[in-house]
Write a protein that holds these residues in place. Structure first.
Motif, PDB file in Angstrom:
ATOM      1  N   LYS A   1       0.980  -1.417   0.278  1.00  0.00           N
ATOM      2  CA  LYS A   1       0.275  -0.326  -0.327  1.00  0.00           C
ATOM      3  C   LYS A   1       0.513   1.064  -0.419  1.00  0.00           C
ATOM      4  CE  LYS A   1      -3.867  -1.831   2.131  1.00  0.00           C
ATOM      5  NZ  LYS A   1      -4.344  -1.788   3.634  1.00  0.00           N
ATOM      6  N   VAL A   2       1.902   1.499   0.432  1.00  0.00           N
ATOM      7  CA  VAL A   2       2.791   2.450   0.689  1.00  0.00           C
ATOM      8  C   VAL A   2       3.864   1.970  -0.626  1.00  0.00           C
ATOM      9  CG1 VAL A   2       1.918   3.266   2.475  1.00  0.00           C
ATOM     10  CG2 VAL A   2       4.272   1.594   2.245  1.00  0.00           C
ATOM     11  N   PRO A   3       4.977   2.955  -0.692  1.00  0.00           N
ATOM     12  CA  PRO A   3       6.633   2.670  -1.598  1.00  0.00           C
ATOM     13  C   PRO A   3       7.281   2.027  -0.601  1.00  0.00           C
ATOM     14  CG  PRO A   3       5.422   4.783  -1.835  1.00  0.00           C
ATOM     15  CD  PRO A   3       4.497   4.240  -0.736  1.00  0.00           C
ATOM     16  N   GLN A   4       7.833   0.956  -0.984  1.00  0.00           N
ATOM     17  CA  GLN A   4       9.135   0.194   0.320  1.00  0.00           C
ATOM     18  C   GLN A   4      10.383   0.778  -0.821  1.00  0.00           C
ATOM     19  OE1 GLN A   4       7.761  -1.977   2.066  1.00  0.00           O
ATOM     20  NE2 GLN A   4       5.806  -1.076   1.198  1.00  0.00           N
ATOM     21  N   LYS A   5      11.135   1.468   0.887  1.00  0.00           N
ATOM     22  CA  LYS A   5      12.415   2.071   0.267  1.00  0.00           C
ATOM     23  C   LYS A   5      13.553   1.004  -0.071  1.00  0.00           C
ATOM     24  CE  LYS A   5      15.680   3.364   3.648  1.00  0.00           C
ATOM     25  NZ  LYS A   5      16.278   4.506   4.557  1.00  0.00           N
ATOM     26  N   HIS A   6      14.229   0.892  -0.656  1.00  0.00           N
ATOM     27  CA  HIS A   6      15.488   0.064  -1.384  1.00  0.00           C
ATOM     28  C   HIS A   6      16.618   1.034  -0.965  1.00  0.00           C
ATOM     29  CE1 HIS A   6      11.719  -1.823  -3.035  1.00  0.00           C
ATOM     30  NE2 HIS A   6      13.102  -2.782  -3.463  1.00  0.00           N
ATOM     31  N   THR A   7      17.663   0.828  -0.467  1.00  0.00           N
ATOM     32  CA  THR A   7      18.754   0.709  -0.370  1.00  0.00           C
ATOM     33  C   THR A   7      20.313   0.140  -1.092  1.00  0.00           C
ATOM     34  OG1 THR A   7      17.818   2.297   1.640  1.00  0.00           O
ATOM     35  CG2 THR A   7      20.230   2.275   1.187  1.00  0.00           C
ATOM     36  N   LEU A   8      20.871   1.220  -2.264  1.00  0.00           N
ATOM     37  CA  LEU A   8      22.261   0.545  -2.431  1.00  0.00           C
ATOM     38  C   LEU A   8      23.723   1.891  -2.195  1.00  0.00           C
ATOM     39  CD1 LEU A   8      23.711  -0.881  -4.485  1.00  0.00           C
ATOM     40  CD2 LEU A   8      23.398   0.559  -6.278  1.00  0.00           C
ATOM     41  N   ILE A   9      24.663   0.626  -1.305  1.00  0.00           N
ATOM     42  CA  ILE A   9      25.550   1.177  -0.765  1.00  0.00           C
ATOM     43  C   ILE A   9      27.197   0.620  -1.617  1.00  0.00           C
ATOM     44  CG2 ILE A   9      26.633   1.995   1.158  1.00  0.00           C
ATOM     45  CD1 ILE A   9      24.554   1.389   2.897  1.00  0.00           C
ATOM     46  N   VAL A  10      26.916   1.298  -2.071  1.00  0.00           N
ATOM     47  CA  VAL A  10      28.734   1.063  -2.855  1.00  0.00           C
ATOM     48  C   VAL A  10      29.829   2.180  -2.179  1.00  0.00           C
ATOM     49  CG1 VAL A  10      30.211   1.418  -5.307  1.00  0.00           C
ATOM     50  CG2 VAL A  10      27.550   0.950  -5.358  1.00  0.00           C
ATOM     51  N   LYS A  11      31.008   1.077  -1.637  1.00  0.00           N
ATOM     52  CA  LYS A  11      31.925   2.093  -1.073  1.00  0.00           C
ATOM     53  C   LYS A  11      33.458   1.664  -1.732  1.00  0.00           C
ATOM     54  CE  LYS A  11      34.966   2.552   3.080  1.00  0.00           C
ATOM     55  NZ  LYS A  11      34.920   1.858   4.653  1.00  0.00           N
ATOM     56  N   MET A  12      34.009   2.381  -2.280  1.00  0.00           N
ATOM     57  CA  MET A  12      35.296   2.730  -3.269  1.00  0.00           C
ATOM     58  C   MET A  12      36.526   2.426  -1.895  1.00  0.00           C
ATOM     59  SD  MET A  12      33.270   4.230  -6.155  1.00  0.00           S
ATOM     60  CE  MET A  12      32.253   4.913  -4.870  1.00  0.00           C
ATOM     61  N   SER A  13      37.845   2.228  -1.851  1.00  0.00           N
ATOM     62  CA  SER A  13      38.490   1.964  -1.073  1.00  0.00           C
ATOM     63  C   SER A  13      39.453   1.754  -1.656  1.00  0.00           C
ATOM     64  CB  SER A  13      38.097   1.532   0.251  1.00  0.00           C
ATOM     65  OG  SER A  13      38.049   0.595   0.823  1.00  0.00           O
ATOM     66  N   ASP A  14      41.065   1.405  -1.007  1.00  0.00           N
ATOM     67  CA  ASP A  14      41.969   1.232  -1.548  1.00  0.00           C
ATOM     68  C   ASP A  14      42.212  -0.669  -0.601  1.00  0.00           C
ATOM     69  OD1 ASP A  14      43.131   3.204  -2.652  1.00  0.00           O
ATOM     70  OD2 ASP A  14      44.590   3.692  -0.505  1.00  0.00           O
ATOM     71  N   GLY A  15      41.125  -0.615  -0.272  1.00  0.00           N
ATOM     72  CA  GLY A  15      41.493  -2.000   0.393  1.00  0.00           C
ATOM     73  C   GLY A  15      40.621  -1.939   1.797  1.00  0.00           C
ATOM     74  N   ILE A  16      39.386  -2.996   1.695  1.00  0.00           N
ATOM     75  CA  ILE A  16      38.254  -2.555   3.286  1.00  0.00           C
ATOM     76  C   ILE A  16      39.243  -3.294   4.857  1.00  0.00           C
ATOM     77  CG2 ILE A  16      38.466  -5.520   3.028  1.00  0.00           C
ATOM     78  CD1 ILE A  16      35.459  -5.351   4.234  1.00  0.00           C
ATOM     79  N   LYS A  17      38.730  -2.303   5.807  1.00  0.00           N
ATOM     80  CA  LYS A  17      39.493  -2.371   7.200  1.00  0.00           C
ATOM     81  C   LYS A  17      38.966  -3.439   7.756  1.00  0.00           C
ATOM     82  CE  LYS A  17      40.523   2.548   6.774  1.00  0.00           C
ATOM     83  NZ  LYS A  17      40.670   3.054   5.529  1.00  0.00           N
ATOM     84  N   PRO A  18      39.491  -3.811   8.591  1.00  0.00           N
ATOM     85  CA  PRO A  18      38.623  -4.994   9.466  1.00  0.00           C
ATOM     86  C   PRO A  18      37.764  -4.835   9.631  1.00  0.00           C
ATOM     87  CG  PRO A  18      41.073  -5.028   9.800  1.00  0.00           C
ATOM     88  CD  PRO A  18      41.074  -2.935   9.078  1.00  0.00           C
ATOM     89  N   GLU A  19      36.875  -3.461  10.702  1.00  0.00           N
ATOM     90  CA  GLU A  19      36.329  -3.278  11.125  1.00  0.00           C
ATOM     91  C   GLU A  19      35.132  -3.027   9.944  1.00  0.00           C
ATOM     92  OE1 GLU A  19      38.014   1.095  10.549  1.00  0.00           O
ATOM     93  OE2 GLU A  19      38.711  -0.939  11.509  1.00  0.00           O
ATOM     94  N   ASP A  20      35.198  -2.935   8.770  1.00  0.00           N
ATOM     95  CA  ASP A  20      34.727  -2.905   7.824  1.00  0.00           C
ATOM     96  C   ASP A  20      34.142  -4.611   7.267  1.00  0.00           C
ATOM     97  OD1 ASP A  20      33.490  -0.500   7.783  1.00  0.00           O
ATOM     98  OD2 ASP A  20      36.227  -0.161   6.394  1.00  0.00           O
ATOM     99  N   MET A  21      35.012  -4.928   7.424  1.00  0.00           N
ATOM    100  CA  MET A  21      34.800  -6.734   6.876  1.00  0.00           C
ATOM    101  C   MET A  21      33.964  -7.360   8.252  1.00  0.00           C
ATOM    102  SD  MET A  21      34.766  -9.128   5.763  1.00  0.00           S
ATOM    103  CE  MET A  21      36.478  -8.953   4.151  1.00  0.00           C
ATOM    104  N   LEU A  22      34.353  -6.903   9.506  1.00  0.00           N
ATOM    105  CA  LEU A  22      32.890  -7.139  10.939  1.00  0.00           C
ATOM    106  C   LEU A  22      31.770  -7.288  10.590  1.00  0.00           C
ATOM    107  CD1 LEU A  22      32.780  -8.558  13.125  1.00  0.00           C
ATOM    108  CD2 LEU A  22      33.357  -6.613  13.855  1.00  0.00           C
ATOM    109  N   LYS A  23      31.541  -6.234   9.347  1.00  0.00           N
ATOM    110  CA  LYS A  23      30.109  -5.288   9.780  1.00  0.00           C
ATOM    111  C   LYS A  23      29.563  -6.100   8.274  1.00  0.00           C
ATOM    112  CE  LYS A  23      30.546  -0.557  11.220  1.00  0.00           C
ATOM    113  NZ  LYS A  23      31.351   0.663  10.575  1.00  0.00           N
ATOM    114  N   VAL A  24      30.316  -6.675   7.186  1.00  0.00           N
ATOM    115  CA  VAL A  24      30.227  -6.969   5.688  1.00  0.00           C
ATOM    116  C   VAL A  24      29.143  -8.658   6.536  1.00  0.00           C
ATOM    117  CG1 VAL A  24      30.603  -7.981   4.112  1.00  0.00           C
ATOM    118  CG2 VAL A  24      31.279  -5.994   4.468  1.00  0.00           C
ATOM    119  N   MET A  25      30.912  -9.051   7.517  1.00  0.00           N
ATOM    120  CA  MET A  25      30.083 -10.637   8.128  1.00  0.00           C
ATOM    121  C   MET A  25      28.964 -11.012   8.923  1.00  0.00           C
ATOM    122  SD  MET A  25      32.224 -13.171   6.877  1.00  0.00           S
ATOM    123  CE  MET A  25      32.121 -13.876   7.143  1.00  0.00           C
ATOM    124  N   LEU A  26      29.113  -9.698   9.595  1.00  0.00           N
ATOM    125  CA  LEU A  26      26.966  -9.781   9.938  1.00  0.00           C
ATOM    126  C   LEU A  26      26.271  -9.384  10.015  1.00  0.00           C
ATOM    127  CD1 LEU A  26      29.401  -8.374  13.805  1.00  0.00           C
ATOM    128  CD2 LEU A  26      29.171 -10.421  13.475  1.00  0.00           C
TER     129      LEU A  26
END
Length: 344
Positions: free
Chosen positions: A125-150
């Motif tokens: 009945k209401v519009p549904q939210k979709h979110t796309l996030i693209v992160k570009m960097s020299d390499g993923i940091k340990p804390e970011d990898m933990l977020k990806v895994m969780l």
């Protein structure tokens, strides 16, 4: 009578306050109107070099997908840019990001782009939210990898042994088709990106296989030298004037002992040197910084030039160590042959 009163008291345990009743009713209505989103994440290991036009092109692909297939019920783009000196810039609209002049002397550490789109979907009945996030960097940091895994939605466990992930894409979606299409757009965009210069690409290949290269230097050359030592010992024994062990004289025994002792000592020393060279190559490649992903700010261009010089030096260092291992192997074989002939 007392039993009836106890039953009434028990039933009162199920009573809820008016405030809690309102909260539960609102929660039920909210979930009836809005679906719970799923999440999908993809890591990209291609060694890329991203300029400003590449990011503009990605935004065009994403926005074109939204406006071509879905009615616009709300659309927001945020961009967060972080520099190596920990300073950052935040843009709450795409226009502000387009207008930015990239004259900073610091290289960019990461760029995160978030697209939030409310899509009108059948059955809701209401519009549904979709979110796309693209992160570009020299390499993923340990804390970011933990977020990806969780966060879940990650089905590429075999990619976790890689050292760098220049691009990470994550999408929260209600419509699975739209979620898959957004990830596919990012995948095709990454494939279209240019790689860094040849020197860094060659070094990155070595870096990806640094453990195999280290083992090759340590064990291949050690095994080759061992075969040469066995061949030399066999040849030396054949030169001694006896056919049976019982015919072995004291002088022959001493000469044979010298030969075996010389070969064993030389083999042990050579094995240690090969091990040292192998570990040295591994450490050089391990400590080598991955190629810089961005070519946007003045700092990025300066870092690209510095990396090109460093990659050239590192590549020469690794190649020279491998050549040294070949030459040292040959020298050890020649020395062993000469010593055994002198002794005999």
């Amino acid at each position: 009578m007392e039993s009836t009163q106890n039953q009434i008291n028990d039933s009162n345990l199920l009573n809820i306050s008016e405030e809690e009743d309102f909260r539960k009713s609102f929660q039920a209505y909210y979930y009836m109107m809005n679906a719970k989103p799923d999440i999908k994440t993809k890591l990209f290991t291609k060694d890329v070099c991203i300029n400003l036009d590449d990011i503009f092109n990605l935004n065009y692909l994403i926005t074109d997908k939204f406006k071509s297939h879905y009615n616009n019920a709300g659309f927001i783009i945020n961009v967060h840019v972080t520099f190596n000196n920990k300073k950052s810039l935040f843009f709450n609209s795409w226009q502000l990001f387009e207008q930015q002049k990239w004259i900073q002397s610091e290289p960019i550490d990461s760029i995160l782009v978030k697209w939030e789109f409310n899509a009108e979907l059948p059955g809701y009945k209401v519009p549904q939210k979709h979110t796309l996030i693209v992160k570009m960097s020299d390499g993923i940091k340990p804390e970011d990898m933990l977020k990806v895994m969780l966060s879940g939605g990650f089905d590429e466990i075999q990619e976790l042994d890689k050292d760098a992930y220049p691009v990470i894409a994550s999408v929260d979606f209600i419509d699975s088709t739209l979620g898959d299409e957004l990830i596919a757009i990012v995948s095709n965009w990454v494939k279209s990106l240019n790689t860094c210069d040849t020197s860094s690409h060659f070094l990155q290949k070595l870096r990806d296989h640094k453990k195999k290269l280290s083992y090759f230097i340590q064990y291949f050359f050690t095994f080759t030298l061992a075969l040469c030592c066995i061949k030399i010992c066999s040849y030396s024994i054949e030169q001694l004037p006896f056919n049976k062990i019982s015919d072995l004289t004291k002088t022959d025994f001493i000469n044979l002992s010298y030969v075996i002792f010389t070969v064993v000592i030389l083999f042990i020393v050579a094995k240690g040197i090969f091990r040292f060279v192998g570990r040295s190559v591994f450490e050089v490649l391990r400590d080598a910084v991955s190629s810089h992903t961005f070519n946007i700010s003045n700092g990025d261009k300066k870092k690209q030039d510095e990396n090109a010089k460093r990659y050239k030096k590192l590549k020469s260092n690794v190649v020279l160590k491998i050549i040294f291992s070949f030459i040292f192997n040959i020298i050890c074989t020649i020395i062993t042959t000469i010593i055994t002939r002198v002794i005999l």
